[in-house]
Design a protein around this motif. Structure first.
Motif, PDB file in Angstrom:
ATOM      1  N   ALA A  48       0.831  -1.208   0.000  1.00 34.06           N
ATOM      2  CA  ALA A  48       0.000   0.000   0.000  1.00 34.06           C
ATOM      3  C   ALA A  48       0.865   1.257   0.000  1.00 34.06           C
ATOM      4  O   ALA A  48       0.576   2.231  -0.717  1.00 34.06           O
ATOM      5  N   SER A  49       1.948   1.221   0.775  1.00 33.46           N
ATOM      6  CA  SER A  49       2.807   2.403   0.868  1.00 33.46           C
ATOM      7  C   SER A  49       3.520   2.687  -0.454  1.00 33.46           C
ATOM      8  O   SER A  49       3.670   3.850  -0.847  1.00 33.46           O
ATOM      9  N   ILE A  50       3.954   1.630  -1.145  1.00 38.18           N
ATOM     10  CA  ILE A  50       4.612   1.815  -2.447  1.00 38.18           C
ATOM     11  C   ILE A  50       3.604   2.325  -3.472  1.00 38.18           C
ATOM     12  O   ILE A  50       3.896   3.237  -4.262  1.00 38.18           O
ATOM     13  N   PHE A  51       2.407   1.766  -3.455  1.00 36.01           N
ATOM     14  CA  PHE A  51       1.351   2.213  -4.372  1.00 36.01           C
ATOM     15  C   PHE A  51       1.054   3.694  -4.151  1.00 36.01           C
ATOM     16  O   PHE A  51       0.995   4.477  -5.106  1.00 36.01           O
ATOM     17  N   ILE A  52       0.899   4.098  -2.903  1.00 33.34           N
ATOM     18  CA  ILE A  52       0.626   5.494  -2.586  1.00 33.34           C
ATOM     19  C   ILE A  52       1.788   6.383  -3.013  1.00 33.34           C
ATOM     20  O   ILE A  52       1.610   7.446  -3.633  1.00 33.34           O
ATOM     21  N   GLY A  53       3.005   5.923  -2.712  1.00 31.37           N
ATOM     22  CA  GLY A  53       4.186   6.721  -3.046  1.00 31.37           C
ATOM     23  C   GLY A  53       4.383   6.921  -4.531  1.00 31.37           C
ATOM     24  O   GLY A  53       4.834   7.989  -4.973  1.00 31.37           O
TER      25      GLY A  53
END
Length: 301
Positions: free
Chosen positions: A292-297
């Motif tokens: 999720a964090s990579i997708f958001i970033g």
């Protein structure tokens, strides 16, 4: 009462498939830095990897029972129903199901190869051989204290890099994928280590050598905790240095269940019989947060 088909499905240990789905998705998500996700590749690759994972679990049970490593008094039989030991499933059924799943994964591999070329079979053959000879003779490398190293490599670098290549058709971001495969591979290795710590006495009795029974209970627990610390330190380092987006600090939200898990394992005289699925569950939380964090970033910043 469960049907025979349902029992065969349960024998594949479906609770463990989250590890495979996370490794494939982590390898895939890095394409967002340059391109978009191609669902016509992502879904087949995920299915193929889950089929191989399921086949691995079945073939391991088959050979462990055949070689008398798994017995009615084994720790494994205490926390899950072992259908071969209870006689609910026949060895031929388990072997046939496993080989069928390998074949299905192979067909998907042919489809991906037609689009991405000869490198795909290299990934597939390497993973397939590692899967089969984990407990199959004459290699049986699980019995030679190589289990944790193998699953680290298979669910970390091999699966993540293979998934990335299947999406992109190139190795443009391969270095980043390989680095991030380290904490993910460590999580999967932790699941096996938890299982082997639990089985230390039994494995010695049946002649199976593992890292846990080499290090002894105390040493293996220390390694378990050090590996968890390493996962979070590596992730933080990668976020600070730009290998991962800064949003990757979101993985720290998984620390409360991690601390709880460590506390439970340390307080018990013996590791809980479900230590491996508990470890897998916490690893899943970490993995979902990292994805999720990579997708958001990569999509919002």
């Amino acid at each position: 009462m469960a049907t025979r088909a349902e029992k065969l499905f349960l024998a594949t240990r479906p609770w463990s498939f989250s590890m495979t789905a996370i490794s494939v998705t982590l390898g895939t998500i890095f394409i967002l830095q340059f391109d978009r996700i191609y669902w016509k590749f992502y879904i087949p690759v995920t299915l193929a990897m889950v089929f191989v994972h399921a086949a691995t679990n079945l073939i391991n049970d088959y050979f462990d029972v055949k070689d008398k490593v798994d017995r009615p008094d084994s720790p494994t039989a205490k926390y899950r129903e072992h259908y071969l030991l209870t006689g609910t499933l026949k060895p031929s059924e388990v072997l046939g199901m496993s080989l069928g799943l390998y074949a299905l994964a192979g067909l998907i591999g042919v489809y991906i190869t037609l689009h991405r070329g000869w490198i795909i079979p290299l990934f597939a053959v390497t993973g397939g051989l590692a899967s089969f000879f984990y407990t199959a003779g004459p290699i049986k490398y699980k019995h030679k204290a190589l289990g944790e190293i193998s699953v680290f490599l298979m669910w970390g670098p091999l699966m993540m890099l293979g998934s990335y290549f299947a999406q992109s058709g190139n190795f443009q971001n391969a270095g980043r994928v390989l680095l991030v495969s380290i904490p993910q591979g460590l999580w999967v290795a932790l699941v096996l280590l938890a299982n082997n710590i639990k089985d230390i006495g039994y494995d010695r009795e049946v002649g199976v050598k593992t890292i846990a029974n080499i290090l002894t209970h105390r040493g293996a627990l220390r390694l378990y905790i050090l590996m968890i610390i390493a996962i979070y330190l590596i992730t933080i380092l990668f976020a600070i240095t730009g290998i991962l987006p800064l949003t990757s600090f979101l993985v720290l939200l998984s620390l409360p269940p991690v601390i709880k898990l460590i506390s439970v394992i340390q307080k018990e005289n013996e590791v809980p019989p479900d230590a491996d699925p508990q470890t897998a569950q916490v690893g899943m939380i970490y993995g979902v947060l990292l994805i999720a964090s990579i997708f958001i970033g990569y999509t919002l910043f």
